[in-house]
Write a protein that holds these residues in place. Structure first.
Motif, PDB file in Angstrom:
ATOM      1  N   LYS A  98       0.849  -1.192   0.000  1.00 11.70           N
ATOM      2  CA  LYS A  98       0.000   0.000   0.000  1.00 11.70           C
ATOM      3  C   LYS A  98       0.885   1.242   0.000  1.00 11.70           C
ATOM      4  O   LYS A  98       2.094   1.167   0.228  1.00 11.70           O
ATOM      5  CB  LYS A  98      -0.927   0.030   1.220  1.00 11.70           C
ATOM      6  N   THR A  99       0.272   2.376  -0.284  1.00 11.64           N
ATOM      7  CA  THR A  99       0.931   3.668  -0.126  1.00 11.64           C
ATOM      8  C   THR A  99       0.201   4.441   0.966  1.00 11.64           C
ATOM      9  O   THR A  99      -1.017   4.309   1.124  1.00 11.64           O
ATOM     10  CB  THR A  99       0.918   4.479  -1.435  1.00 11.64           C
ATOM     11  N   GLU A 100       0.943   5.239   1.721  1.00  8.59           N
ATOM     12  CA  GLU A 100       0.371   5.985   2.836  1.00  8.59           C
ATOM     13  C   GLU A 100       0.734   7.460   2.714  1.00  8.59           C
ATOM     14  O   GLU A 100       1.912   7.813   2.611  1.00  8.59           O
ATOM     15  CB  GLU A 100       0.891   5.447   4.169  1.00  8.59           C
ATOM     16  N   CYS A 101      -0.271   8.317   2.725  1.00  8.67           N
ATOM     17  CA  CYS A 101      -0.039   9.753   2.657  1.00  8.67           C
ATOM     18  C   CYS A 101       0.540  10.261   3.981  1.00  8.67           C
ATOM     19  O   CYS A 101       0.179   9.779   5.055  1.00  8.67           O
ATOM     20  CB  CYS A 101      -1.342  10.488   2.355  1.00  8.67           C
ATOM     21  N   ASN A 143       4.614   7.500   1.829  1.00  3.56           N
ATOM     22  CA  ASN A 143       5.486   6.344   2.014  1.00  3.56           C
ATOM     23  C   ASN A 143       4.909   5.152   1.262  1.00  3.56           C
ATOM     24  O   ASN A 143       3.700   5.096   0.987  1.00  3.56           O
ATOM     25  CB  ASN A 143       5.629   5.990   3.494  1.00  3.56           C
ATOM     26  N   VAL A 144       5.766   4.196   0.956  1.00 12.17           N
ATOM     27  CA  VAL A 144       5.357   2.982   0.257  1.00 12.17           C
ATOM     28  C   VAL A 144       5.680   1.781   1.133  1.00 12.17           C
ATOM     29  O   VAL A 144       6.809   1.647   1.618  1.00 12.17           O
ATOM     30  CB  VAL A 144       6.088   2.841  -1.096  1.00 12.17           C
ATOM     31  N   ASN A 145       4.695   0.929   1.367  1.00 13.56           N
ATOM     32  CA  ASN A 145       4.914  -0.319   2.094  1.00 13.56           C
ATOM     33  C   ASN A 145       5.135  -1.440   1.082  1.00 13.56           C
ATOM     34  O   ASN A 145       4.257  -1.712   0.253  1.00 13.56           O
ATOM     35  CB  ASN A 145       3.721  -0.656   2.981  1.00 13.56           C
ATOM     36  N   ILE A 146       6.311  -2.071   1.145  1.00 13.22           N
ATOM     37  CA  ILE A 146       6.635  -3.142   0.210  1.00 13.22           C
ATOM     38  C   ILE A 146       6.937  -4.426   0.970  1.00 13.22           C
ATOM     39  O   ILE A 146       7.334  -4.397   2.137  1.00 13.22           O
ATOM     40  CB  ILE A 146       7.835  -2.780  -0.695  1.00 13.22           C
ATOM     41  N   ASP A 147       6.729  -5.548   0.308  1.00 12.04           N
ATOM     42  CA  ASP A 147       7.065  -6.856   0.864  1.00 12.04           C
ATOM     43  C   ASP A 147       8.109  -7.501  -0.040  1.00 12.04           C
ATOM     44  O   ASP A 147       7.911  -7.597  -1.255  1.00 12.04           O
ATOM     45  CB  ASP A 147       5.820  -7.742   0.956  1.00 12.04           C
ATOM     46  N   ILE A 148       9.219  -7.929   0.555  1.00 13.05           N
ATOM     47  CA  ILE A 148      10.326  -8.536  -0.180  1.00 13.05           C
ATOM     48  C   ILE A 148      10.525  -9.964   0.308  1.00 13.05           C
ATOM     49  O   ILE A 148      10.519 -10.223   1.514  1.00 13.05           O
ATOM     50  CB  ILE A 148      11.633  -7.747   0.020  1.00 13.05           C
ATOM     51  N   SER A 149      10.697 -10.895  -0.618  1.00 10.82           N
ATOM     52  CA  SER A 149      11.000 -12.277  -0.254  1.00 10.82           C
ATOM     53  C   SER A 149      11.884 -12.894  -1.332  1.00 10.82           C
ATOM     54  O   SER A 149      12.022 -12.350  -2.427  1.00 10.82           O
ATOM     55  CB  SER A 149       9.720 -13.102  -0.079  1.00 10.82           C
ATOM     56  N   GLY A 150      12.479 -14.036  -0.998  1.00 13.92           N
ATOM     57  CA  GLY A 150      13.316 -14.746  -1.960  1.00 13.92           C
ATOM     58  C   GLY A 150      14.786 -14.397  -1.897  1.00 13.92           C
ATOM     59  O   GLY A 150      15.572 -14.834  -2.738  1.00 13.92           O
ATOM     60  N   ILE A 208      17.817  -0.727  -2.293  1.00 11.16           N
ATOM     61  CA  ILE A 208      16.625  -0.009  -2.737  1.00 11.16           C
ATOM     62  C   ILE A 208      17.042   1.318  -3.363  1.00 11.16           C
ATOM     63  O   ILE A 208      17.783   2.101  -2.761  1.00 11.16           O
ATOM     64  CB  ILE A 208      15.670   0.264  -1.561  1.00 11.16           C
ATOM     65  N   SER A 209      16.560   1.562  -4.558  1.00 15.04           N
ATOM     66  CA  SER A 209      16.799   2.839  -5.227  1.00 15.04           C
ATOM     67  C   SER A 209      15.517   3.282  -5.913  1.00 15.04           C
ATOM     68  O   SER A 209      14.578   2.501  -6.081  1.00 15.04           O
ATOM     69  CB  SER A 209      17.935   2.720  -6.250  1.00 15.04           C
ATOM     70  N   TYR A 210      15.473   4.548  -6.294  1.00 17.42           N
ATOM     71  CA  TYR A 210      14.295   5.047  -6.999  1.00 17.42           C
ATOM     72  C   TYR A 210      14.713   6.130  -7.982  1.00 17.42           C
ATOM     73  O   TYR A 210      15.786   6.735  -7.872  1.00 17.42           O
ATOM     74  CB  TYR A 210      13.247   5.583  -6.025  1.00 17.42           C
ATOM     75  N   ALA A 211      13.850   6.352  -8.949  1.00 17.89           N
ATOM     76  CA  ALA A 211      14.060   7.406  -9.938  1.00 17.89           C
ATOM     77  C   ALA A 211      12.736   8.115 -10.162  1.00 17.89           C
ATOM     78  O   ALA A 211      11.668   7.485 -10.156  1.00 17.89           O
ATOM     79  CB  ALA A 211      14.586   6.832 -11.250  1.00 17.89           C
ATOM     80  N   LEU A 212      12.787   9.419 -10.339  1.00 23.45           N
ATOM     81  CA  LEU A 212      11.587  10.182 -10.656  1.00 23.45           C
ATOM     82  C   LEU A 212      11.165   9.873 -12.080  1.00 23.45           C
ATOM     83  O   LEU A 212      11.999   9.676 -12.963  1.00 23.45           O
ATOM     84  CB  LEU A 212      11.846  11.678 -10.486  1.00 23.45           C
ATOM     85  N   THR A 213       9.870   9.845 -12.317  1.00 22.36           N
ATOM     86  CA  THR A 213       9.388   9.457 -13.640  1.00 22.36           C
ATOM     87  C   THR A 213       9.755  10.468 -14.716  1.00 22.36           C
ATOM     88  O   THR A 213       9.817  10.120 -15.893  1.00 22.36           O
ATOM     89  CB  THR A 213       7.862   9.268 -13.625  1.00 22.36           C
ATOM     90  N   ASP A 214      10.004  11.731 -14.329  1.00 20.43           N
ATOM     91  CA  ASP A 214      10.406  12.714 -15.334  1.00 20.43           C
ATOM     92  C   ASP A 214      11.915  12.710 -15.570  1.00 20.43           C
ATOM     93  O   ASP A 214      12.420  13.450 -16.406  1.00 20.43           O
ATOM     94  CB  ASP A 214       9.938  14.122 -14.949  1.00 20.43           C
ATOM     95  N   ASN A 215      12.650  11.877 -14.815  1.00 20.15           N
ATOM     96  CA  ASN A 215      14.093  11.734 -15.015  1.00 20.15           C
ATOM     97  C   ASN A 215      14.499  10.304 -14.667  1.00 20.15           C
ATOM     98  O   ASN A 215      15.261  10.069 -13.723  1.00 20.15           O
ATOM     99  CB  ASN A 215      14.858  12.739 -14.152  1.00 20.15           C
ATOM    100  N   PRO A 216      13.995   9.316 -15.421  1.00 15.36           N
ATOM    101  CA  PRO A 216      14.199   7.912 -15.049  1.00 15.36           C
ATOM    102  C   PRO A 216      15.649   7.458 -15.128  1.00 15.36           C
ATOM    103  O   PRO A 216      16.004   6.425 -14.554  1.00 15.36           O
ATOM    104  CB  PRO A 216      13.329   7.154 -16.062  1.00 15.36           C
ATOM    105  N   THR A 243       8.676  -0.146   5.179  1.00  9.71           N
ATOM    106  CA  THR A 243       8.178   1.153   4.735  1.00  9.71           C
ATOM    107  C   THR A 243       9.324   1.930   4.111  1.00  9.71           C
ATOM    108  O   THR A 243      10.370   2.115   4.742  1.00  9.71           O
ATOM    109  CB  THR A 243       7.584   1.951   5.909  1.00  9.71           C
ATOM    110  N   VAL A 244       9.118   2.375   2.877  1.00 10.87           N
ATOM    111  CA  VAL A 244      10.144   3.090   2.126  1.00 10.87           C
ATOM    112  C   VAL A 244       9.616   4.484   1.801  1.00 10.87           C
ATOM    113  O   VAL A 244       8.468   4.645   1.403  1.00 10.87           O
ATOM    114  CB  VAL A 244      10.500   2.336   0.827  1.00 10.87           C
ATOM    115  N   GLY A 245      10.458   5.490   1.943  1.00  9.56           N
ATOM    116  CA  GLY A 245      10.044   6.855   1.643  1.00  9.56           C
ATOM    117  C   GLY A 245      10.805   7.847   2.502  1.00  9.56           C
ATOM    118  O   GLY A 245      11.799   7.486   3.144  1.00  9.56           O
ATOM    119  N   PRO A 246      10.362   9.094   2.556  1.00  8.15           N
ATOM    120  CA  PRO A 246       9.170   9.612   1.863  1.00  8.15           C
ATOM    121  C   PRO A 246       9.464  10.020   0.421  1.00  8.15           C
ATOM    122  O   PRO A 246      10.601  10.306   0.064  1.00  8.15           O
ATOM    123  CB  PRO A 246       8.807  10.839   2.701  1.00  8.15           C
ATOM    124  N   PHE A 247       8.390  10.072  -0.386  1.00 11.15           N
ATOM    125  CA  PHE A 247       8.462  10.525  -1.770  1.00 11.15           C
ATOM    126  C   PHE A 247       7.395  11.601  -1.976  1.00 11.15           C
ATOM    127  O   PHE A 247       6.425  11.679  -1.223  1.00 11.15           O
ATOM    128  CB  PHE A 247       8.224   9.360  -2.735  1.00 11.15           C
TER     129      PHE A 247
END
Length: 232
Positions: A34-37, A50-57, A67-75, A90-94
């Motif tokens: 989920k995402t949380e404002c 924030n973004v709640n993610i589940d990682i396994s494997g 964990i990394s991220y890129a803005l959609t206007d500068n991928p 929980t990952v963030g904030p964005f």
């Protein structure tokens, strides 16, 4: 009969299942739960999410998830966020739409690791926090202990979608209208489904692919109103 919705902007997505798009790492699973404002009490504004993610494997004895991220206007510009292991996090904030990448790396190597080809990238749209205004304060969308919707004065429209964004096949339509008539459209203007209900809320089953959709309804002034919803 309503006319077809005219949409000026159409987005395309590459959607992979929980397994990565590349076949070289067969064990990695990454889900967005989920995402949380984020609501700032002092400014009384939403400042991001924030973004709640589940990682396994991941082999926790020898590996970690960078964990990394890129803005959609500068991928092309990747920003390192940190490292995690198996579990829910929980990952963030964005504060904008992002591409979130989870890369499997050797446990004792600094992020970003140089030679890994095992990763999963997920597009995450910024949630429409204003349509859920007042959730934390007891407004539209807040559920009291007896599981009923508590409604207070708010600047939001007569129809609210809970949750929004959503990641399963069911949403709740909350309405301040006595009788709510609605239609759901995709980005191309194609009608997905329609319905109506009496009272303050209705559970709606909506089986769609990840993306942006629109709910159109008739407001108190007997005019068309639009609510944007996002399927993760």
């Amino acid at each position: 009969m309503w006319d077809k919705i005219n949409i000026d902007c159409i987005s395309g997505f590459t959607i992979c299942p929980p397994k990565p798009c590349n076949a070289e790492c067969k064990d990695l699973d990454v889900y967005v739960e989920k995402t949380e404002c984020i609501y700032d009490e002092r400014s009384q504004q939403y400042t991001g999410y924030n973004v709640n993610i589940d990682i396994s494997g991941i082999d926790d004895t020898e590996q970690k998830a960078c964990i990394s991220y890129a803005l959609t206007d500068n991928p092309g510009q990747s920003i390192q966020w940190g490292s995690l292991s198996n579990g829910s996090w929980t990952v963030g904030p964005f504060d904008s739409d992002i591409y979130l990448t989870v890369t499997v790396c050797p446990k004792y190597e600094d992020c970003p690791c140089s030679n890994s080809t095992c990763y999963k990238t997920i597009y995450i749209p910024k949630p429409d926090c204003e349509t859920q205004k007042g959730i934390e304060k007891g407004g539209i969308g807040y559920r009291s202990g007896n599981a009923k919707i508590v409604v207070e004065n708010t600047d939001a429209g007569e129809l609210t979608v809970i949750p929004n964004p959503f990641n399963n096949d069911e949403i709740i339509l909350h309405s301040t209208l006595k009788h709510t008539v609605y239609e759901i459209f995709d980005l191309s203007g194609k009608k997905i489904q329609d319905g109506d209900f009496e009272g303050i809320e209705s559970k709606v089953k909506i089986v769609v692919s990840p993306g942006i959709y629109f709910i159109r309804y008739i407001d108190k002034a007997r005019k068309s109103a639009i609510v944007k919803i996002i399927k993760l």
